[in-house]
Design a protein around this motif. Structure first.
Motif, PDB file in Angstrom:
ATOM      1  N   LYS A  70      20.642  12.248   0.968  1.00 21.86           N
ATOM      2  CA  LYS A  70      19.831  12.252   2.187  1.00 21.86           C
ATOM      3  C   LYS A  70      19.584  13.702   2.631  1.00 21.86           C
ATOM      4  O   LYS A  70      20.475  14.551   2.495  1.00 21.86           O
ATOM      5  CB  LYS A  70      20.548  11.474   3.292  1.00 21.86           C
ATOM      6  N   TRP A  94      29.075   7.494   2.989  1.00 19.17           N
ATOM      7  CA  TRP A  94      28.094   6.404   2.807  1.00 19.17           C
ATOM      8  C   TRP A  94      28.724   5.241   2.036  1.00 19.17           C
ATOM      9  O   TRP A  94      28.644   4.086   2.459  1.00 19.17           O
ATOM     10  CB  TRP A  94      26.862   6.929   2.044  1.00 19.17           C
ATOM     11  N   ARG A  98      29.043   1.263   3.177  1.00 23.92           N
ATOM     12  CA  ARG A  98      28.228   0.312   2.392  1.00 23.92           C
ATOM     13  C   ARG A  98      29.160  -0.748   1.797  1.00 23.92           C
ATOM     14  O   ARG A  98      28.878  -1.946   1.848  1.00 23.92           O
ATOM     15  CB  ARG A  98      27.468   1.085   1.307  1.00 23.92           C
ATOM     16  N   ALA A 259       6.983  -5.093  11.056  1.00 23.90           N
ATOM     17  CA  ALA A 259       6.408  -5.905   9.966  1.00 23.90           C
ATOM     18  C   ALA A 259       5.901  -7.249  10.504  1.00 23.90           C
ATOM     19  O   ALA A 259       4.837  -7.741  10.109  1.00 23.90           O
ATOM     20  CB  ALA A 259       7.449  -6.124   8.880  1.00 23.90           C
ATOM     21  N   LEU A 309       3.693  -6.076   3.862  1.00 23.67           N
ATOM     22  CA  LEU A 309       4.625  -4.962   3.633  1.00 23.67           C
ATOM     23  C   LEU A 309       4.100  -3.982   2.580  1.00 23.67           C
ATOM     24  O   LEU A 309       4.571  -2.865   2.478  1.00 23.67           O
ATOM     25  CB  LEU A 309       6.003  -5.496   3.220  1.00 23.67           C
ATOM     26  N   SER A 314       7.080  -0.851   6.728  1.00 25.74           N
ATOM     27  CA  SER A 314       7.580  -0.354   8.024  1.00 25.74           C
ATOM     28  C   SER A 314       8.139   1.063   7.894  1.00 25.74           C
ATOM     29  O   SER A 314       7.796   1.949   8.656  1.00 25.74           O
ATOM     30  CB  SER A 314       8.690  -1.265   8.557  1.00 25.74           C
ATOM     31  N   LEU A 315       9.044   1.252   6.914  1.00 26.90           N
ATOM     32  CA  LEU A 315       9.575   2.600   6.693  1.00 26.90           C
ATOM     33  C   LEU A 315       8.629   3.262   5.697  1.00 26.90           C
ATOM     34  O   LEU A 315       8.820   3.187   4.498  1.00 26.90           O
ATOM     35  CB  LEU A 315      11.002   2.504   6.140  1.00 26.90           C
ATOM     36  N   PHE A 318      10.168   8.328   3.389  1.00 22.32           N
ATOM     37  CA  PHE A 318      11.551   8.820   3.478  1.00 22.32           C
ATOM     38  C   PHE A 318      11.751   9.893   2.420  1.00 22.32           C
ATOM     39  O   PHE A 318      10.860  10.110   1.593  1.00 22.32           O
ATOM     40  CB  PHE A 318      12.578   7.688   3.380  1.00 22.32           C
ATOM     41  N   GLY A 381      12.867   0.046  -0.290  1.00 18.90           N
ATOM     42  CA  GLY A 381      13.518   1.093  -1.070  1.00 18.90           C
ATOM     43  C   GLY A 381      13.927   0.540  -2.427  1.00 18.90           C
ATOM     44  O   GLY A 381      13.453  -0.518  -2.864  1.00 18.90           O
ATOM     45  N   VAL A 386      19.094   0.578  -1.593  1.00 18.06           N
ATOM     46  CA  VAL A 386      18.084  -0.396  -1.183  1.00 18.06           C
ATOM     47  C   VAL A 386      18.511  -1.002   0.160  1.00 18.06           C
ATOM     48  O   VAL A 386      19.713  -1.074   0.463  1.00 18.06           O
ATOM     49  CB  VAL A 386      17.939  -1.487  -2.278  1.00 18.06           C
ATOM     50  N   CYS A 387      17.521  -1.407   0.964  1.00 12.85           N
ATOM     51  CA  CYS A 387      17.817  -1.907   2.314  1.00 12.85           C
ATOM     52  C   CYS A 387      18.920  -2.970   2.295  1.00 12.85           C
ATOM     53  O   CYS A 387      18.813  -3.980   1.618  1.00 12.85           O
ATOM     54  CB  CYS A 387      16.549  -2.510   2.925  1.00 12.85           C
ATOM     55  N   ILE A 388      19.914  -2.760   3.093  1.00 10.01           N
ATOM     56  CA  ILE A 388      21.059  -3.672   3.134  1.00 10.01           C
ATOM     57  C   ILE A 388      20.720  -4.940   3.942  1.00 10.01           C
ATOM     58  O   ILE A 388      21.341  -5.981   3.772  1.00 10.01           O
ATOM     59  CB  ILE A 388      22.274  -2.912   3.737  1.00 10.01           C
ATOM     60  N   GLY A 389      19.685  -4.829   4.799  1.00 10.00           N
ATOM     61  CA  GLY A 389      19.350  -5.961   5.671  1.00 10.00           C
ATOM     62  C   GLY A 389      18.111  -6.716   5.236  1.00 10.00           C
ATOM     63  O   GLY A 389      17.546  -7.492   6.011  1.00 10.00           O
ATOM     64  N   GLY A 393      16.166  -9.486   7.426  1.00  7.12           N
ATOM     65  CA  GLY A 393      14.840  -9.144   7.957  1.00  7.12           C
ATOM     66  C   GLY A 393      13.802 -10.170   7.544  1.00  7.12           C
ATOM     67  O   GLY A 393      13.022 -10.648   8.372  1.00  7.12           O
ATOM     68  N   MET A 397      11.675 -12.886   9.876  1.00  7.43           N
ATOM     69  CA  MET A 397      10.203 -12.910   9.869  1.00  7.43           C
ATOM     70  C   MET A 397       9.670 -14.302   9.556  1.00  7.43           C
ATOM     71  O   MET A 397       8.748 -14.792  10.206  1.00  7.43           O
ATOM     72  CB  MET A 397       9.666 -11.928   8.815  1.00  7.43           C
TER      73      MET A 397
HETATM   74  C1  HEM Z   1      11.148  -5.900   7.170  1.00  7.27           C
HETATM   75  C2  HEM Z   1      12.314  -5.382   7.467  1.00  7.27           C
HETATM   76  C3  HEM Z   1      12.903  -4.132   6.856  1.00  7.27           C
HETATM   77  C4  HEM Z   1      12.320  -3.134   6.129  1.00  7.27           C
HETATM   78  C5  HEM Z   1      10.856  -2.992   5.697  1.00  7.27           C
HETATM   79  C6  HEM Z   1      13.368  -2.175   5.789  1.00  7.27           C
HETATM   80  C7  HEM Z   1      13.178  -1.031   5.003  1.00  7.27           C
HETATM   81  C8  HEM Z   1      14.222  -0.232   4.549  1.00  7.27           C
HETATM   82  C9  HEM Z   1      14.081   0.820   3.566  1.00  7.27           C
HETATM   83  C10 HEM Z   1      12.784   1.265   2.888  1.00  7.27           C
HETATM   84  C11 HEM Z   1      15.310   1.373   3.380  1.00  7.27           C
HETATM   85  C12 HEM Z   1      15.681   2.489   2.381  1.00  7.27           C
HETATM   86  C13 HEM Z   1      15.620   3.874   3.019  1.00  7.27           C
HETATM   87  C14 HEM Z   1      15.974   4.976   2.036  1.00  7.27           C
HETATM   88  O1  HEM Z   1      16.152   4.742   0.850  1.00  7.27           O
HETATM   89  O2  HEM Z   1      16.086   6.131   2.503  1.00  7.27           O
HETATM   90  C15 HEM Z   1      16.224   0.695   4.263  1.00  7.27           C
HETATM   91  C16 HEM Z   1      17.569   0.975   4.401  1.00  7.27           C
HETATM   92  C17 HEM Z   1      18.378   0.409   5.369  1.00  7.27           C
HETATM   93  N1  HEM Z   1      18.094  -0.693   6.143  1.00  7.27           N
HETATM   94 FE1  HEM Z   1      16.348  -1.710   6.153  1.00  7.27          FE
HETATM   95  N2  HEM Z   1      14.529  -2.601   6.367  1.00  7.27           N
HETATM   96  C18 HEM Z   1      14.313  -3.797   7.013  1.00  7.27           C
HETATM   97  C19 HEM Z   1      15.242  -4.584   7.682  1.00  7.27           C
HETATM   98  C20 HEM Z   1      16.532  -4.216   7.928  1.00  7.27           C
HETATM   99  C21 HEM Z   1      17.498  -4.983   8.692  1.00  7.27           C
HETATM  100  C22 HEM Z   1      17.243  -6.363   9.326  1.00  7.27           C
HETATM  101  C23 HEM Z   1      18.631  -4.231   8.769  1.00  7.27           C
HETATM  102  C24 HEM Z   1      19.929  -4.554   9.478  1.00  7.27           C
HETATM  103  C25 HEM Z   1      20.689  -5.523   9.132  1.00  7.27           C
HETATM  104  C26 HEM Z   1      18.396  -3.002   8.030  1.00  7.27           C
HETATM  105  C27 HEM Z   1      19.299  -1.979   7.878  1.00  7.27           C
HETATM  106  C28 HEM Z   1      19.152  -0.938   6.978  1.00  7.27           C
HETATM  107  C29 HEM Z   1      20.190   0.055   6.729  1.00  7.27           C
HETATM  108  C30 HEM Z   1      21.530   0.163   7.466  1.00  7.27           C
HETATM  109  C31 HEM Z   1      19.714   0.887   5.694  1.00  7.27           C
HETATM  110  C32 HEM Z   1      20.441   2.071   5.032  1.00  7.27           C
HETATM  111  C33 HEM Z   1      21.090   1.529   3.765  1.00  7.27           C
HETATM  112  C34 HEM Z   1      21.765   2.594   2.924  1.00  7.27           C
HETATM  113  O3  HEM Z   1      21.342   3.750   2.923  1.00  7.27           O
HETATM  114  O4  HEM Z   1      22.738   2.217   2.232  1.00  7.27           O
HETATM  115  N3  HEM Z   1      17.122  -3.040   7.531  1.00  7.27           N
HETATM  116  N4  HEM Z   1      15.537  -0.286   4.962  1.00  7.27           N
END
Ligand code: HEM
Length: 449
Positions: A70, A94, A98, A259, A309, A314-315, A318, A381, A386-389, A393, A397
């Motif tokens: 990061k 991290w 995780r 989203a 999406l 949304s993101l 990065f 991601g 990759v997104c943990i949630g 999410g 939706m």
């Molecule tokens: C449509 C819904 C969502 C989208 C589009 C999304 C998108 C993303 C993306 C692109 C990343 C990767 C960022 C990177 O690699 O730098 C990420 C990581 C993350 N997301 Fe999501 N997210 C969503 C929903 C959620 C939800 C519901 C949660 C909570 C439970 C969440 C928690 C996180 C966390 C904590 C990370 C960091 C994970 C890590 O670095 O190990 N996200 N998300």
């Protein structure tokens, strides 16, 4: 024979930067993407690469991910608000978090939240039913809904009475993080004072959630119970848990709500697709509240979400910083380089998508989705971070969209033209007024505004 490596090109981008008026960060990214799959940004002291190529992204996020951490410079904007945590940490810090919470968010472990999610969506829709004939702002309403659901599913707390005040504050902070006026938060400018107040409100709320008055087990075991404060926790452990909790609530709520809003907006702009979604919902749900099994049968609605999406990840941007010198797709990457990954431009790259700006859910039907190249579609991601949630999410939706369209007409002025505001998430640039009108039986959710 060793492959010859070279430096990434930058002249074309420099020329475009010098000759075009850059409107905002998204416009800059679109220009950079038009210059090639891997380009160097000829600005600043550090080497900075802009990637619009699926193979290069696979290299950075998957194959050689341990070399790309990061970026502390990007984190510096977020951390005054949420401190260090899963989103911003690298290395052992991290890995520890995780590992601690990943299992709790596996699909099979969030299944018990389904009835509770439908109950919360219904509560919001019942509130809409008290206000029939008036307008609500879809952006604000979806944020409130997702915040309520996330707070309950992740921490077991009911925050419904507070979200009305919190959501506009969070939106202002989202703007502030990316503004050119971002200053050291210690300086008491009016914006900094607002920012500090918002931080205090969120900290107090999260501390309440981490100190619940009674055991959760009576009704629901929240996913992130391991962050809950214990009587013998030291101050530093409490602070770590508070920060981690804030990372989750902010990362999860803002992305999912955005989203959800874009999906409903795009449906309102595409009446034929909307009719297909409503017909599917009516057939599968048969007038009943959705169950988890039924969500799987809503195939077309899932394609619509995937396509939303793609166009509005949304993101949307990065980055990472390289630890050591590296070779990425034959290009030299010096240590400390910044690598920018922009799902927004990648998802519109004509190399991977035909008519990239067109909203066409059929791209994601069972057959077509097999032809999407690996890592050309990364709304969540890729690789170990990759997104943990993701599952939570998507579940939120699907429940929300199916219940809203089952019970309400999607009455958004067809003349309304909403642009994208490139903040940390890619938000609508204005309110989206939705006139509240219940669907009557036999009606298909469309009508006069
Ligand atoms: C449509 C819904 C969502 C989208 C589009 C999304 C998108 C993303 C993306 C692109 C990343 C990767 C960022 C990177 O690699 O730098 C990420 C990581 C993350 N997301 Fe999501 N997210 C969503 C929903 C959620 C939800 C519901 C949660 C909570 C439970 C969440 C928690 C996180 C966390 C904590 C990370 C960091 C994970 C890590 O670095 O190990 N996200 N998300």
């Amino acid at each position: 024979m060793a492959t010859k490596t070279r430096k990434a090109p930058w002249m074309k981008l420099l020329f475009k930067i010098a000759t075009k008026k850059i409107q905002n960060r998204r416009h800059f990214c679109t220009i950079a993407a038009s210059c090639g799959g891997i380009v160097r940004i000829p600005l600043g002291f550090r080497s900075t690469f802009f990637l619009n190529d699926a193979d290069a992204i696979t290299h950075v996020l998957v194959q050689n991910e341990s070399n790309y951490v990061k970026n502390s410079h990007s984190n510096a904007r977020l951390e005054p608000f949420i401190g260090p945590g899963l989103l911003t940490n690298s290395g052992e810090a991290w890995r520890q978090t995780r590992h601690e919470v990943q299992r709790e968010l596996y699909y099979k472990n969030i299944i018990p939240y389904a009835p509770f999610i439908t109950k919360t969506v219904q509560k919001h829709l019942d509130d809409w039913k008290q206000r029939l004939g008036s307008h609500v702002d879809l952006v604000h309403e979806m944020s409130k809904l997702v915040f309520d659901i996330s707070a309950m599913a992740l921490f077991g707390g009911d925050v419904q009475s507070m979200t009305h005040d919190i959501i506009p504050r969070l939106h202002a902070s989202n703007k502030y993080f990316v503004s050119g006026l971002f200053l050291k938060t210690g300086i008491p400018t009016p914006k900094n004072l607002q920012f500090r107040k918002t931080k205090k409100i969120i900290d107090d709320l999260m501390n309440d959630l981490l100190n619940p008055p009674q055991p959760y087990d009576n009704y629901l075991t929240p996913a992130l119970r391991s962050f809950r404060h214990q009587p013998d926790d030291s101050e530093s452990v409490r602070l770590r848990h508070l920060n981690e909790a804030k990372h989750f609530i902010l990362a999860g709520h803002e992305t999912t709500a955005t989203a959800l809003t874009w999906t409903l907006y795009l449906l309102s702009k595409n009446p034929d697709i909307l009719q297909r979604v409503i017909a599917e919902i009516d057939t599968v749900l048969n007038g009943q509240a959705p169950t988890l099994e039924q969500l799987d049968q809503l195939e077309f609605m899932t394609m619509v979400i995937d396509e939303t999406l793609r166009l509005y990840p949304s993101l949307w941007i990065f980055d990472r910083a390289a630890i050591n010198d590296d070779i990425m797709c034959n290009y030299q990457v010096p240590a400390k380089s910044i690598v920018i990954i922009c799902p927004y431009t990648l998802h519109r790259n004509p190399k991977y998508w035909s008519n990239p700006n067109q909203f066409d859910p059929e791209r994601f039907n069972k057959n077509n989705r097999n032809y999407v190249p690996k890592n050309a579609y990364i709304p969540f991601g890729s690789g170990p971070r990759v997104c943990i949630g993701k599952h939570l999410g998507l579940m939120i939706m699907k429940f929300a969209i199916s219940m809203i369209l089952q019970q309400f007409e999607l009455k958004i002025d067809p003349k309304l033209d909403v642009a994208q505001e490139p903040l940390i998430t890619i938000k609508p640039d204005k309110a989206i007024p939705l006139k509240l009108k219940e669907r009557s039986q036999g009606k298909q959710g469309r009508g006069q505004i």
